[in-house]
Design a protein around this motif. Structure first.
Motif, PDB file in Angstrom:
ATOM      1  N   MET A  70     -33.898 -22.012 128.465  1.00 33.78           N
ATOM      2  CA  MET A  70     -34.042 -23.410 128.103  1.00 33.78           C
ATOM      3  C   MET A  70     -32.981 -23.770 127.065  1.00 33.78           C
ATOM      4  N   PRO A  71     -32.245 -24.870 127.269  1.00 35.22           N
ATOM      5  CA  PRO A  71     -31.182 -25.243 126.327  1.00 35.22           C
ATOM      6  C   PRO A  71     -31.741 -25.612 124.951  1.00 35.22           C
ATOM      7  N   GLU A  72     -30.899 -25.382 123.965  1.00 33.45           N
ATOM      8  CA  GLU A  72     -31.243 -25.751 122.591  1.00 33.45           C
ATOM      9  C   GLU A  72     -31.156 -27.269 122.424  1.00 33.45           C
ATOM     10  N   PRO A  73     -32.067 -27.871 121.674  1.00 37.73           N
ATOM     11  CA  PRO A  73     -31.899 -29.298 121.359  1.00 37.73           C
ATOM     12  C   PRO A  73     -30.643 -29.493 120.513  1.00 37.73           C
ATOM     13  N   VAL A  74     -30.032 -30.631 120.662  1.00 34.09           N
ATOM     14  CA  VAL A  74     -28.799 -30.922 119.941  1.00 34.09           C
ATOM     15  C   VAL A  74     -28.964 -32.235 119.191  1.00 34.09           C
ATOM     16  N   LEU A  75     -28.594 -32.212 117.913  1.00 37.09           N
ATOM     17  CA  LEU A  75     -28.623 -33.427 117.110  1.00 37.09           C
ATOM     18  C   LEU A  75     -27.289 -34.136 117.230  1.00 37.09           C
ATOM     19  N   VAL A  76     -27.346 -35.426 117.465  1.00 37.56           N
ATOM     20  CA  VAL A  76     -26.143 -36.258 117.484  1.00 37.56           C
ATOM     21  C   VAL A  76     -26.178 -37.114 116.226  1.00 37.56           C
ATOM     22  N   THR A  77     -25.185 -36.930 115.388  1.00 36.79           N
ATOM     23  CA  THR A  77     -25.055 -37.742 114.186  1.00 36.79           C
ATOM     24  C   THR A  77     -24.219 -38.961 114.531  1.00 36.79           C
ATOM     25  N   VAL A  78     -24.712 -40.116 114.141  1.00 39.98           N
ATOM     26  CA  VAL A  78     -24.022 -41.373 114.427  1.00 39.98           C
ATOM     27  C   VAL A  78     -23.737 -42.048 113.089  1.00 39.98           C
ATOM     28  N   ILE A  79     -22.471 -42.309 112.829  1.00 36.35           N
ATOM     29  CA  ILE A  79     -22.092 -43.039 111.618  1.00 36.35           C
ATOM     30  C   ILE A  79     -21.842 -44.480 112.046  1.00 36.35           C
ATOM     31  N   LEU A  80     -22.675 -45.346 111.510  1.00 32.47           N
ATOM     32  CA  LEU A  80     -22.646 -46.755 111.909  1.00 32.47           C
ATOM     33  C   LEU A  80     -21.693 -47.563 111.047  1.00 32.47           C
ATOM     34  N   LYS A  81     -21.350 -48.740 111.538  1.00 36.66           N
ATOM     35  CA  LYS A  81     -20.586 -49.698 110.740  1.00 36.66           C
ATOM     36  C   LYS A  81     -21.281 -51.048 110.845  1.00 36.66           C
ATOM     37  N   PRO A  82     -21.194 -51.850 109.799  1.00 32.90           N
ATOM     38  CA  PRO A  82     -21.893 -53.141 109.812  1.00 32.90           C
ATOM     39  C   PRO A  82     -21.380 -54.040 110.940  1.00 32.90           C
ATOM     40  N   VAL A  83     -22.317 -54.757 111.529  1.00 32.13           N
ATOM     41  CA  VAL A  83     -21.978 -55.727 112.573  1.00 32.13           C
ATOM     42  C   VAL A  83     -22.697 -57.033 112.260  1.00 32.13           C
ATOM     43  N   PRO A  84     -22.163 -58.141 112.753  1.00 32.45           N
ATOM     44  CA  PRO A  84     -22.816 -59.428 112.477  1.00 32.45           C
ATOM     45  C   PRO A  84     -24.208 -59.505 113.103  1.00 32.45           C
ATOM     46  N   ASP A  85     -25.153 -59.978 112.315  1.00 35.42           N
ATOM     47  CA  ASP A  85     -26.495 -60.219 112.841  1.00 35.42           C
ATOM     48  C   ASP A  85     -26.515 -61.625 113.448  1.00 35.42           C
ATOM     49  N   PRO A  86     -27.632 -62.057 114.017  1.00 38.83           N
ATOM     50  CA  PRO A  86     -27.661 -63.385 114.656  1.00 38.83           C
ATOM     51  C   PRO A  86     -27.262 -64.538 113.725  1.00 38.83           C
ATOM     52  N   SER A  87     -27.440 -64.359 112.411  1.00 36.59           N
ATOM     53  CA  SER A  87     -27.057 -65.428 111.489  1.00 36.59           C
ATOM     54  C   SER A  87     -25.561 -65.405 111.174  1.00 36.59           C
ATOM     55  N   GLY A  88     -24.863 -64.324 111.613  1.00 35.89           N
ATOM     56  CA  GLY A  88     -23.431 -64.215 111.354  1.00 35.89           C
ATOM     57  C   GLY A  88     -23.084 -63.334 110.182  1.00 35.89           C
ATOM     58  N   SER A  89     -24.076 -62.885 109.416  1.00 35.96           N
ATOM     59  CA  SER A  89     -23.832 -62.000 108.271  1.00 35.96           C
ATOM     60  C   SER A  89     -23.709 -60.557 108.759  1.00 35.96           C
ATOM     61  N   GLU A  90     -22.709 -59.836 108.234  1.00 39.06           N
ATOM     62  CA  GLU A  90     -22.572 -58.436 108.605  1.00 39.06           C
ATOM     63  C   GLU A  90     -23.672 -57.637 107.936  1.00 39.06           C
ATOM     64  N   SER A  91     -24.266 -56.728 108.696  1.00 41.20           N
ATOM     65  CA  SER A  91     -25.427 -56.016 108.204  1.00 41.20           C
ATOM     66  C   SER A  91     -25.497 -54.616 108.797  1.00 41.20           C
ATOM     67  N   MET A  92     -25.736 -53.621 107.929  1.00 41.86           N
ATOM     68  CA  MET A  92     -25.955 -52.261 108.393  1.00 41.86           C
ATOM     69  C   MET A  92     -27.325 -52.164 109.063  1.00 41.86           C
ATOM     70  N   ALA A  93     -28.284 -52.955 108.583  1.00 45.91           N
ATOM     71  CA  ALA A  93     -29.621 -52.963 109.195  1.00 45.91           C
ATOM     72  C   ALA A  93     -29.532 -53.428 110.644  1.00 45.91           C
ATOM     73  N   HIS A  94     -28.675 -54.408 110.913  1.00 45.32           N
ATOM     74  CA  HIS A  94     -28.516 -54.885 112.289  1.00 45.32           C
ATOM     75  C   HIS A  94     -27.861 -53.803 113.150  1.00 45.32           C
ATOM     76  N   ALA A  95     -26.898 -53.078 112.584  1.00 44.72           N
ATOM     77  CA  ALA A  95     -26.267 -51.980 113.321  1.00 44.72           C
ATOM     78  C   ALA A  95     -27.307 -50.916 113.671  1.00 44.72           C
ATOM     79  N   PHE A  96     -28.190 -50.584 112.719  1.00 45.82           N
ATOM     80  CA  PHE A  96     -29.234 -49.597 112.972  1.00 45.82           C
ATOM     81  C   PHE A  96     -30.188 -50.095 114.061  1.00 45.82           C
ATOM     82  N   ALA A  97     -30.544 -51.368 114.002  1.00 44.96           N
ATOM     83  CA  ALA A  97     -31.422 -51.950 115.030  1.00 44.96           C
ATOM     84  C   ALA A  97     -30.753 -51.898 116.407  1.00 44.96           C
TER      85      ALA A  97
END
Length: 90
Positions: A1-28
């Protein structure tokens, strides 16, 4: 059985629906993407922008991890992504 693998993702802020850049929106956006892949994003320990910048997705094997990384690297909310075998974690 294969080992589970963790994928690390480094996010960058993107505009939310209001137009403000947000790391929370990137995570969502990452969580929405992961749901379409039937994957789970590890919940953050905090909701500040720096903590949300680093996300982790657990995959079933190296092949799945590599395919997901290739897909993620084309997303506007991803700065970079890489994998690390679960047994190599501290």
């Amino acid at each position: 059985m294969p080992e589970p693998v963790l994928v690390t993702v480094i996010l960058k802020p993107v505009p939310d629906p209001s137009g403000s850049e947000s790391m929370a929106h990137a995570f969502a956006m990452l969580k929405d993407w992961a749901a379409t892949q039937n994957l789970t994003v590890q919940p953050p320990v905090n909701t500040d922008a720096e903590t949300l910048r680093f996300a982790v997705v657990l995959t079933s094997d190296v092949d799945q991890a590599d395919a997901l990384i290739a897909d993620l690297l084309g997303k506007a909310f991803v700065d970079t992504s890489y994998r690390k075998p679960a047994d190599a974690l501290p």
